[in-house]
Design a protein around this motif. Structure first.
Motif, PDB file in Angstrom:
ATOM      1  N   GLN A 129       6.283   2.767   7.672  1.00 27.47           N
ATOM      2  CA  GLN A 129       6.305   2.516   9.119  1.00 27.47           C
ATOM      3  C   GLN A 129       6.798   3.749   9.857  1.00 27.47           C
ATOM      4  O   GLN A 129       6.273   4.112  10.906  1.00 27.47           O
ATOM      5  CB  GLN A 129       7.199   1.298   9.418  1.00 27.47           C
ATOM      6  N   ARG A 130       7.796   4.416   9.286  1.00 22.97           N
ATOM      7  CA  ARG A 130       8.368   5.589   9.959  1.00 22.97           C
ATOM      8  C   ARG A 130       7.368   6.740  10.071  1.00 22.97           C
ATOM      9  O   ARG A 130       7.495   7.594  10.937  1.00 22.97           O
ATOM     10  CB  ARG A 130       9.622   6.079   9.206  1.00 22.97           C
ATOM     11  N   ILE A 131       6.372   6.768   9.172  1.00 23.35           N
ATOM     12  CA  ILE A 131       5.371   7.833   9.267  1.00 23.35           C
ATOM     13  C   ILE A 131       4.037   7.308   9.820  1.00 23.35           C
ATOM     14  O   ILE A 131       2.986   7.930   9.683  1.00 23.35           O
ATOM     15  CB  ILE A 131       5.147   8.540   7.899  1.00 23.35           C
ATOM     16  N   GLY A 132       4.104   6.107  10.420  1.00 23.56           N
ATOM     17  CA  GLY A 132       2.923   5.599  11.122  1.00 23.56           C
ATOM     18  C   GLY A 132       1.869   4.967  10.232  1.00 23.56           C
ATOM     19  O   GLY A 132       0.725   4.804  10.648  1.00 23.56           O
ATOM     20  N   LYS A 133       2.262   4.596   9.017  1.00 23.43           N
ATOM     21  CA  LYS A 133       1.268   4.000   8.124  1.00 23.43           C
ATOM     22  C   LYS A 133       1.533   2.533   7.836  1.00 23.43           C
ATOM     23  O   LYS A 133       0.994   1.950   6.899  1.00 23.43           O
ATOM     24  CB  LYS A 133       1.199   4.805   6.825  1.00 23.43           C
ATOM     25  N   MET A 134       2.386   1.944   8.633  1.00 29.41           N
ATOM     26  CA  MET A 134       2.712   0.522   8.545  1.00 29.41           C
ATOM     27  C   MET A 134       3.080   0.092   9.951  1.00 29.41           C
ATOM     28  O   MET A 134       3.609   0.899  10.718  1.00 29.41           O
ATOM     29  CB  MET A 134       3.896   0.330   7.577  1.00 29.41           C
ATOM     30  N   LEU A 193       1.718  -6.166   2.249  1.00 25.24           N
ATOM     31  CA  LEU A 193       1.643  -4.909   3.005  1.00 25.24           C
ATOM     32  C   LEU A 193       0.455  -4.930   3.972  1.00 25.24           C
ATOM     33  O   LEU A 193       0.546  -4.459   5.107  1.00 25.24           O
ATOM     34  CB  LEU A 193       1.516  -3.721   2.050  1.00 25.24           C
ATOM     35  N   LEU A 194      -0.645  -5.505   3.508  1.00 27.73           N
ATOM     36  CA  LEU A 194      -1.854  -5.564   4.326  1.00 27.73           C
ATOM     37  C   LEU A 194      -1.603  -6.388   5.592  1.00 27.73           C
ATOM     38  O   LEU A 194      -2.000  -6.004   6.699  1.00 27.73           O
ATOM     39  CB  LEU A 194      -2.973  -6.197   3.485  1.00 27.73           C
ATOM     40  N   TRP A 236       1.291  -6.969   7.106  1.00 25.58           N
ATOM     41  CA  TRP A 236       2.176  -6.243   8.027  1.00 25.58           C
ATOM     42  C   TRP A 236       1.553  -4.927   8.484  1.00 25.58           C
ATOM     43  O   TRP A 236       1.994  -4.347   9.476  1.00 25.58           O
ATOM     44  CB  TRP A 236       3.545  -6.013   7.386  1.00 25.58           C
ATOM     45  N   GLY A 237       0.536  -4.503   7.763  1.00 24.83           N
ATOM     46  CA  GLY A 237      -0.201  -3.313   8.202  1.00 24.83           C
ATOM     47  C   GLY A 237      -1.221  -3.645   9.282  1.00 24.83           C
ATOM     48  O   GLY A 237      -1.924  -2.767   9.780  1.00 24.83           O
ATOM     49  N   GLY A 238      -1.332  -4.958   9.616  1.00 21.16           N
ATOM     50  CA  GLY A 238      -2.201  -5.352  10.717  1.00 21.16           C
ATOM     51  C   GLY A 238      -3.582  -5.804  10.283  1.00 21.16           C
ATOM     52  O   GLY A 238      -4.558  -5.626  11.017  1.00 21.16           O
ATOM     53  N   ASP A 239      -3.691  -6.389   9.098  1.00 23.69           N
ATOM     54  CA  ASP A 239      -4.996  -6.818   8.595  1.00 23.69           C
ATOM     55  C   ASP A 239      -4.898  -8.277   8.143  1.00 23.69           C
ATOM     56  O   ASP A 239      -4.116  -8.606   7.250  1.00 23.69           O
ATOM     57  CB  ASP A 239      -5.421  -5.924   7.426  1.00 23.69           C
ATOM     58  N   GLU A 240      -5.710  -9.126   8.778  1.00 21.51           N
ATOM     59  CA  GLU A 240      -5.662 -10.572   8.507  1.00 21.51           C
ATOM     60  C   GLU A 240      -5.893 -10.913   7.043  1.00 21.51           C
ATOM     61  O   GLU A 240      -5.445 -11.955   6.550  1.00 21.51           O
ATOM     62  CB  GLU A 240      -6.709 -11.320   9.350  1.00 21.51           C
ATOM     63  N   ARG A 241      -6.611 -10.055   6.333  1.00 21.54           N
ATOM     64  CA  ARG A 241      -6.929 -10.369   4.933  1.00 21.54           C
ATOM     65  C   ARG A 241      -5.688 -10.457   4.054  1.00 21.54           C
ATOM     66  O   ARG A 241      -5.741 -10.986   2.946  1.00 21.54           O
ATOM     67  CB  ARG A 241      -7.915  -9.338   4.381  1.00 21.54           C
ATOM     68  N   GLY A 242      -4.577  -9.955   4.567  1.00 26.75           N
ATOM     69  CA  GLY A 242      -3.321 -10.038   3.816  1.00 26.75           C
ATOM     70  C   GLY A 242      -2.849 -11.456   3.562  1.00 26.75           C
ATOM     71  O   GLY A 242      -2.002 -11.684   2.697  1.00 26.75           O
ATOM     72  N   ALA A 243      -3.385 -12.434   4.306  1.00 29.28           N
ATOM     73  CA  ALA A 243      -2.992 -13.829   4.065  1.00 29.28           C
ATOM     74  C   ALA A 243      -4.092 -14.610   3.347  1.00 29.28           C
ATOM     75  O   ALA A 243      -3.988 -15.819   3.192  1.00 29.28           O
ATOM     76  CB  ALA A 243      -2.631 -14.518   5.375  1.00 29.28           C
ATOM     77  N   ASP A 244      -5.129 -13.904   2.908  1.00 31.13           N
ATOM     78  CA  ASP A 244      -6.174 -14.557   2.108  1.00 31.13           C
ATOM     79  C   ASP A 244      -5.821 -14.325   0.638  1.00 31.13           C
ATOM     80  O   ASP A 244      -6.435 -13.512  -0.048  1.00 31.13           O
ATOM     81  CB  ASP A 244      -7.539 -13.964   2.468  1.00 31.13           C
ATOM     82  N   TYR A 245      -4.795 -15.034   0.190  1.00 29.21           N
ATOM     83  CA  TYR A 245      -4.227 -14.798  -1.132  1.00 29.21           C
ATOM     84  C   TYR A 245      -5.260 -15.026  -2.231  1.00 29.21           C
ATOM     85  O   TYR A 245      -5.921 -16.051  -2.260  1.00 29.21           O
ATOM     86  CB  TYR A 245      -3.013 -15.704  -1.375  1.00 29.21           C
ATOM     87  N   LYS A 246      -5.358 -14.081  -3.144  1.00 34.59           N
ATOM     88  CA  LYS A 246      -6.391 -14.160  -4.177  1.00 34.59           C
ATOM     89  C   LYS A 246      -5.930 -14.858  -5.457  1.00 34.59           C
ATOM     90  O   LYS A 246      -6.742 -15.338  -6.228  1.00 34.59           O
ATOM     91  CB  LYS A 246      -6.909 -12.750  -4.517  1.00 34.59           C
ATOM     92  N   ASP A 247      -4.622 -14.868  -5.696  1.00 38.96           N
ATOM     93  CA  ASP A 247      -4.147 -15.515  -6.917  1.00 38.96           C
ATOM     94  C   ASP A 247      -4.237 -17.035  -6.756  1.00 38.96           C
ATOM     95  O   ASP A 247      -3.750 -17.581  -5.764  1.00 38.96           O
ATOM     96  CB  ASP A 247      -2.684 -15.109  -7.170  1.00 38.96           C
ATOM     97  N   TYR A 276      -3.216  -1.092  -0.987  1.00 37.49           N
ATOM     98  CA  TYR A 276      -3.099  -1.378   0.455  1.00 37.49           C
ATOM     99  C   TYR A 276      -3.894  -0.366   1.268  1.00 37.49           C
ATOM    100  O   TYR A 276      -4.734  -0.732   2.100  1.00 37.49           O
ATOM    101  CB  TYR A 276      -1.615  -1.387   0.828  1.00 37.49           C
ATOM    102  N   PHE A 277      -3.668   0.906   0.985  1.00 41.48           N
ATOM    103  CA  PHE A 277      -4.398   1.947   1.728  1.00 41.48           C
ATOM    104  C   PHE A 277      -5.906   1.852   1.497  1.00 41.48           C
ATOM    105  O   PHE A 277      -6.702   2.038   2.417  1.00 41.48           O
ATOM    106  CB  PHE A 277      -3.923   3.338   1.305  1.00 41.48           C
ATOM    107  N   ASP A 278      -6.263   1.575   0.246  1.00 41.66           N
ATOM    108  CA  ASP A 278      -7.689   1.533  -0.079  1.00 41.66           C
ATOM    109  C   ASP A 278      -8.394   0.445   0.731  1.00 41.66           C
ATOM    110  O   ASP A 278      -9.458   0.661   1.302  1.00 41.66           O
ATOM    111  CB  ASP A 278      -7.875   1.300  -1.579  1.00 41.66           C
TER     112      ASP A 278
END
Lengths: 329, 361
Positions: free
Chosen positions: B56-61, B108-109, B111-122, B322-324
């Protein structure tokens, strides 16, 4: 094959709930006094006796809880049908409807869905106490992810409620309580749902389109009768599925008539009539012969029972507004 | 006047502030492999939080809520969930989420601003909720999940979590009330980290404890030392087991201290007392278990360092994922329309077309 029954709107609600509960075991009715008492308006009359207290559940008295519980149950694949006793008391539940129910499909990218039908009586005209008469449908129609349905008569209550109970989307099903026992329809008990996203053209005409929904459909149809006596050919549209709204049916009508009046019981400013007028102005300006007319409740707090009928849009006001619009040539 | 009703609140602690057993340890804590696993997971969470805050401090979160000092609460309680149980987390629920199959890169996804972070795959997490941001709404969702479980007669339970500040919300009380009166398979963890952003606990309630808020709902309730993962885990395992077997709901108040800012958008130095903060560092949960395991001779500095290195590398792998996803597989513009309803409504189709035409920004 299917029998028909002569039903009031409230009886049509009960009939639709009964029909679908018989077919779908995931449907659970819940709310205040919906069990043994059958709901304060009797919408769930007899259903607890028929389906048991695990499918028709009296809840503790807390609207946010009723809505929040529904969200949790829906995420487990159930189809809760919470009743909010009066729409005036929905606001504690607004948080759950707006921040959870309407958003869950989107925020999980379709993983958790919210097949919830929030039923509640709304609107004025029965001389009820304070907070029992407002029409706040526009507050909910503004929320993406939510469907808002308003049946205006028994046939539509039956068909739209069936559609609602079968929909995977969260739905606010607003029942115009003034109409609960006002009219009776011969309703075909065929289990056929009406479309969730279509307006109904209740009367065809060429000179002017009157657009309304809910209890105001009755004033609107009476106004159409009166105008017809003066030789005016009136088209009448019942919006019914107010969010997301079917604009195409409205545009098609306005293209034909070139004139329209929107009639709503809710306060005028920022109401659904404003949205309809804006859409018509944006897309059908060149079809219009006259400015769009609006008849609405005043931008005031709904008066108590004594002055209520002075607030409610009347047949007279609808006719006057239509005549004003018809003057343009 | 006669005494009508009285109540007491129990407090559970196994490892005291100096990491010495204060009580006979529960059975699981006699298994040092299990304790090392708990330690490892807390260490991972701390490393992940540190990295996320750094990003977050370097603008990537985007805004990120760390759980520094609260690792024992999240991990200790979260590991009480079985695969078939359901988790309804709140925004600071990373520890519980990691404990129930939700992947670090998914968190991370989100909080990184991507809705897919709550589409849990497990599959373990398939029924778990996304984090709740509106305070206390999740407690009602948990009660609703528990209602469904109870109506179906299943031997499963639901766990949810809330901060001590959140217990001031009406929806918290409404949820406890229904959990009590319907005897729901429901466990609510109150992460009492002493702070609701800048408001200290003493300004949040006049009650002597948060645990006693459940008394009025007729629920079982207790306090645990939230810096002692053995106490948190023991109380949580027992509460969940009881819930699965029809024994009803439990509230667990875990007392710890928020050693971090509320989120990356906050600066706790504006309101906290540095001396109190420094003192809290002396009793923090990771060190507590580390000291105990060292005292047993199970871990030494070298082993701890090796674990830290592994965890750091594992965090890095997740950061790369996350970045990918975030950068190389962005959501198409139409994604904002496509999950709203079962079908895209006619009225919004032109808007959807416009979003596609305007493309990615």
């Amino acid at each position: 094959m299917s029998d028909t029954k002569i039903l009031t709107l409230i009886e049509a609600v009960t009939a639709a709930l009964d029909h679908e509960m018989g077919l779908d075991k995931e449907i659970v009715l819940m709310g205040e006094d919906v069990g043994k008492n059958g709901g304060v308006f009797r919408a769930t009359d007899g259903l607890q006796q028929k389906y048991g207290d695990e499918r028709v559940m009296d809840t503790p008295l807390a609207e946010a809880m009723i809505a929040g519980l529904s969200v949790g149950m829906a995420a487990q694949g159930m189809k809760p049908v919470p009743e909010i006793q009066f729409m005036g008391f929905v606001f504690p539940a607004f948080n759950q409807i707006a921040t959870a129910a309407a958003r869950m499909r989107n925020r999980t990218r379709g993983r958790l869905t919210m097949p919830i039908t929030f039923r509640m009586p709304y609107g004025g005209g029965i001389h009820a106490p304070e907070h029992h008469s407002e029409s706040t449908e526009a507050l909910f129609a503004h929320i993406p992810g939510l469907r808002v349905l308003i049946p205006s008569n028994p046939t539509r209550a039956y068909g739209l409620l069936l559609a609602s109970l079968r929909s995977p989307d969260p739905i606010l099903f607003l029942e115009p309580k003034r109409v609960y026992r006002m009219v009776k329809h011969e309703v075909e008990m065929n289990g056929v749902a009406l479309p969730l996203d279509k307006c109904f053209v209740d009367r065809e005409g060429d000179d002017i389109t009157l657009i309304s929904w809910g209890a105001m459909m009755h004033e609107t149809l009476l106004a159409a009768d009166q105008l017809a006596k003066d030789g005016v050919s009136v088209e009448v549209i019942d919006v019914a599925t107010v969010a997301p709204m079917d604009m195409e049916t409205i545009f098609t009508s306005v293209r034909k008539t070139g004139r329209c009046v929107v009639v709503q019981e809710a306060p005028r400013a920022g109401g659904l009539g404003s949205e309809i007028a804006a859409e018509i102005a944006e897309h059908e300006l060149m079809s219009l012969i006259a400015p769009i007319g609006r008849v609405a409740g005043y931008d005031t707090i709904m008066p108590y029972a004594k002055m209520e009928m002075q607030y409610m849009p009347s047949v007279e006001r609808v006719v006057e507004e239509a005549q004003k619009v018809l003057k343009y040539v | 006047m006669r005494k009508s009703i009285s109540f007491e609140i129990n407090h559970l602690q196994y490892l005291d502030e100096s990491a010495k057993p204060a009580n006979d340890l529960p059975e699981f804590a006699k298994d040092t492999d299990k304790l090392v696993e708990l330690y490892d997971r807390m260490q991972f969470l701390r490393a992940m939080d540190k990295r996320a805050v750094g990003l977050q401090r370097i603008g990537k979160m985007r805004t990120y809520p760390a759980a520094l000092g609260q690792e024992a609460v999240g991990i200790g309680a979260g590991l009480a969930l079985k695969d078939t149980d359901v988790l309804v987390p709140y925004y600071r629920g990373t520890g519980m989420m990691l404990s129930h199959g939700i992947k670090p890169h998914e968190i991370l996804l989100y909080w990184g601003g991507d809705e897919r972070g709550a589409d849990y795959k497990d599959p373990i997490a398939a029924q778990d909720f996304p984090v709740a941001v509106p305070i206390a709404t999740q407690i009602l969702h948990a009660a609703g999940v528990a209602t469904a479980i109870k109506l179906r007669g299943e031997k499963r339970a639901v766990m949810t979590e809330i901060g001590e500040g959140g217990t001031s919300e009406g929806e918290f009380y409404e949820a406890l009330n229904v959990a009590g009166v319907w005897n729901l398979p429901f466990v609510c963890i109150v992460n009492n980290n002493q702070w609701a952003i800048s408001v200290p606990s003493e300004n949040q309630t006049k009650a002597e404890s948060y645990a006693q808020k459940a008394i009025a709902a007729g629920m079982d309730t207790l306090q645990v030392d939230g810096n002692d993962i053995i106490a948190v885990h023991d109380a949580s395992v027992k509460a969940m087991e009881k819930a699965r077997n029809g024994g009803g709901p439990t509230l667990i108040e875990a007392i710890c201290y928020r050693l971090c800012d509320h989120t990356t958008a906050d600066d706790a130095s504006r309101y906290h007392d540095q001396k109190v903060h420094d003192k809290a560092w002396e009793v923090e949960p990771v060190k507590r278990l580390e000291d105990y395991l060292k005292s047993l001779g199970v871990l030494d500095d070298k082993a701890i360092e090796a674990m830290a290195k592994d965890n750091k590398a594992n965090v890095e792998k997740e950061v790369e994922m996350y970045f990918d996803i975030l950068n190389n597989q962005p959501q198409p513009p139409e994604a904002m329309f496509d999950y709203l309803y079962a079908e895209v409504p006619e009225k919004t189709k032109p808007q959807r077309e416009e979003a596609i035409r305007r493309g990615a920004k």
